[in-house]
Write a protein that holds these residues in place. Sequence first.
Motif, PDB file in Angstrom:
ATOM      1  N   TYR A 167       0.153   2.163  -8.357  1.00 45.17           N
ATOM      2  CA  TYR A 167       0.908   1.873  -7.140  1.00 45.17           C
ATOM      3  C   TYR A 167       0.986   3.105  -6.231  1.00 45.17           C
ATOM      4  O   TYR A 167       0.863   2.992  -5.009  1.00 45.17           O
ATOM      5  CB  TYR A 167       2.321   1.401  -7.496  1.00 45.17           C
ATOM      6  CG  TYR A 167       3.254   1.435  -6.303  1.00 45.17           C
ATOM      7  CD1 TYR A 167       3.073   0.573  -5.228  1.00 45.17           C
ATOM      8  CD2 TYR A 167       4.299   2.358  -6.244  1.00 45.17           C
ATOM      9  CE1 TYR A 167       3.912   0.622  -4.128  1.00 45.17           C
ATOM     10  CE2 TYR A 167       5.139   2.413  -5.154  1.00 45.17           C
ATOM     11  CZ  TYR A 167       4.939   1.544  -4.095  1.00 45.17           C
ATOM     12  OH  TYR A 167       5.757   1.602  -2.999  1.00 45.17           O
ATOM     13  N   VAL A 168       1.190   4.286  -6.819  1.00 43.39           N
ATOM     14  CA  VAL A 168       1.236   5.514  -6.016  1.00 43.39           C
ATOM     15  C   VAL A 168      -0.085   5.722  -5.277  1.00 43.39           C
ATOM     16  O   VAL A 168      -0.105   6.053  -4.089  1.00 43.39           O
ATOM     17  CB  VAL A 168       1.566   6.726  -6.908  1.00 43.39           C
ATOM     18  CG1 VAL A 168       1.333   8.026  -6.149  1.00 43.39           C
ATOM     19  CG2 VAL A 168       3.005   6.653  -7.388  1.00 43.39           C
ATOM     20  N   ASP A 169      -1.203   5.509  -5.965  1.00 41.83           N
ATOM     21  CA  ASP A 169      -2.516   5.656  -5.317  1.00 41.83           C
ATOM     22  C   ASP A 169      -2.717   4.573  -4.257  1.00 41.83           C
ATOM     23  O   ASP A 169      -3.303   4.826  -3.198  1.00 41.83           O
ATOM     24  CB  ASP A 169      -3.636   5.597  -6.357  1.00 41.83           C
ATOM     25  CG  ASP A 169      -3.631   6.809  -7.275  1.00 41.83           C
ATOM     26  OD1 ASP A 169      -3.083   7.852  -6.874  1.00 41.83           O
ATOM     27  OD2 ASP A 169      -4.169   6.722  -8.397  1.00 41.83           O
ATOM     28  N   PHE A 170      -2.251   3.369  -4.540  1.00 38.95           N
ATOM     29  CA  PHE A 170      -2.340   2.271  -3.566  1.00 38.95           C
ATOM     30  C   PHE A 170      -1.516   2.583  -2.323  1.00 38.95           C
ATOM     31  O   PHE A 170      -1.970   2.399  -1.187  1.00 38.95           O
ATOM     32  CB  PHE A 170      -1.853   0.977  -4.234  1.00 38.95           C
ATOM     33  CG  PHE A 170      -1.659  -0.183  -3.294  1.00 38.95           C
ATOM     34  CD1 PHE A 170      -2.733  -0.930  -2.863  1.00 38.95           C
ATOM     35  CD2 PHE A 170      -0.383  -0.517  -2.841  1.00 38.95           C
ATOM     36  CE1 PHE A 170      -2.552  -2.007  -1.984  1.00 38.95           C
ATOM     37  CE2 PHE A 170      -0.188  -1.578  -1.975  1.00 38.95           C
ATOM     38  CZ  PHE A 170      -1.275  -2.329  -1.541  1.00 38.95           C
ATOM     39  N   ASP A 171      -0.302   3.096  -2.527  1.00 37.63           N
ATOM     40  CA  ASP A 171       0.584   3.405  -1.407  1.00 37.63           C
ATOM     41  C   ASP A 171       0.114   4.631  -0.624  1.00 37.63           C
ATOM     42  O   ASP A 171       0.507   4.813   0.532  1.00 37.63           O
ATOM     43  CB  ASP A 171       2.005   3.640  -1.945  1.00 37.63           C
ATOM     44  CG  ASP A 171       3.041   3.658  -0.846  1.00 37.63           C
ATOM     45  OD1 ASP A 171       3.009   2.760   0.020  1.00 37.63           O
ATOM     46  OD2 ASP A 171       3.880   4.576  -0.838  1.00 37.63           O
ATOM     47  N   SER A 172      -0.726   5.472  -1.245  1.00 37.52           N
ATOM     48  CA  SER A 172      -1.209   6.700  -0.601  1.00 37.52           C
ATOM     49  C   SER A 172      -2.605   6.535  -0.014  1.00 37.52           C
ATOM     50  O   SER A 172      -3.281   7.535   0.245  1.00 37.52           O
ATOM     51  CB  SER A 172      -1.223   7.846  -1.627  1.00 37.52           C
ATOM     52  OG  SER A 172       0.032   8.039  -2.216  1.00 37.52           O
ATOM     53  N   THR A 173      -3.028   5.298   0.215  1.00 41.65           N
ATOM     54  CA  THR A 173      -4.404   5.051   0.654  1.00 41.65           C
ATOM     55  C   THR A 173      -4.753   5.830   1.918  1.00 41.65           C
ATOM     56  O   THR A 173      -5.786   6.506   1.983  1.00 41.65           O
ATOM     57  CB  THR A 173      -4.628   3.553   0.879  1.00 41.65           C
ATOM     58  OG1 THR A 173      -4.554   2.866  -0.380  1.00 41.65           O
ATOM     59  CG2 THR A 173      -5.995   3.294   1.494  1.00 41.65           C
ATOM     60  N   SER A 174      -3.918   5.761   2.938  1.00 37.53           N
ATOM     61  CA  SER A 174      -4.234   6.449   4.199  1.00 37.53           C
ATOM     62  C   SER A 174      -4.291   7.958   4.005  1.00 37.53           C
ATOM     63  O   SER A 174      -5.130   8.645   4.605  1.00 37.53           O
ATOM     64  CB  SER A 174      -3.207   6.085   5.270  1.00 37.53           C
ATOM     65  OG  SER A 174      -1.905   6.460   4.865  1.00 37.53           O
TER      66      SER A 174
END
Length: 470
Positions: A167-174
Amino acid sequence: MPDLLGATNPVPGYDKATVNRNVTLSPENTQIQNVPDPSKVVRADGRTEQQGSNLQGDGGIRYDSNFQTFLQRLRETPSLAQSLARIFSGREGIVVSSGLSSGIAEELGRLLEMLRMDEGQLTEFLSGQLRTGTRFGGALFALLRNAYDRASSSGVQNDILQFLKTYVDFDSTSHIEGNLLRDLQSMADAMPASFAEKLRDLMAQLQNGIAAGDRKGNLSLLQREIFPYMSSYVERTHDMGTPRALLTMLALNVARYENGSEEKLLESFHQLSGYGTLKSQLGGIDDQSLLLLLRSRGAGDAGSKAVEFSDHLAAAAARAFRGEGSAEVQQAFQNLIAAMLVNESVYMPINHYLIPLQWDGRMLFSELWVDPNAEDEQGRAAGGGQKSMRFLFKMDVQSLGLFDVILTAQGTSVDVQISCPDAAVPFSKQIGDAVSGILERNELRPTRVAVRRMDRPVTLTEVFPKIFEG
């Protein structure tokens, strides 16, 4: 039998048999080195490849322990409030610090305008920091937190942690996409023009793919074209400098980019909902509802005053690092960024908030540290088993100096210790009475309010010793 493999003729008296017979075996002989075994505590020996393990964080940089390095950085990092006070110098809303370009002065001017807050605006500013200070807020993460605490097997806990990591990597996509482009740009700048031209073309393709939201295509481009090209460049030119180091960072960001895809996120969520203890609670959430929930978490705080303040501060720091400020200004921003990075470390077990404020024409920069589960066995016994909360305020007040306020709350009982600069010492009684009055108006009972002259600023580890627990 002659020693056919000997490189030299044997020296009389130093043949192997004699040496072996003359060795004195002593348990205290430090020349005999221990076999490295992290699971055992052994005596000291002659090994020099490991550095000291001083928990105070002093000494040389530790390469064998990230946690020890964190403690050292914590010890060496200046106060965030003092760094902000060096950057800002306000007089009727105009920045007067020397060595500022017009761009930095404009950004700091906007920040100074934001610092004029009343009580309601200050509450909203702190609430915005509280909401944006953690990714794991809301009912879903509260449920996972309880499930982690009650899990009967390590498998459930590991899968919960894997979901959070995804989730952290997903939320940090930009943010990750920006890192990928910056790494490639830095690579191209460090390479000869004949090699950099093709890399810039590949970077342009990646930029177009990011704009189109083609995550699969971007990963394919990175893995099948950019990585092989960079590997070929390093192999042909033997360039072991900046491009090779940046290639390592690029690999890390690509791994996070791949791990943060929607497919990986949904896969890890389905793994969780397969457990019997979580199936009844998570089974009713379909894929689209989950993605909508996670995407909308931080959307409401995108325009909050706390986010706006951090954006302007980051823009001013970026201008300073690009050479628009003097060496003194750049050093102040370096201290500021270093303090923020240490405060946001995964090893920091306490919450941290920033309170920049202009009140009655006077600038105030304060840091607030909060430990909601302070360990105080004596206080817990006296307070009937209630848990303690401990607060540390570090305030740098214009024309007065630095204040340290340590507040320990247990139920409605509050203990306050205030360290003040010399200019405020004559008013110690008034300060104590005012603080007691504030507590009583908020239905709290001041058990002790002590005001004394500050001999030296208090350190975080003195107030929060649990930091040493790692």
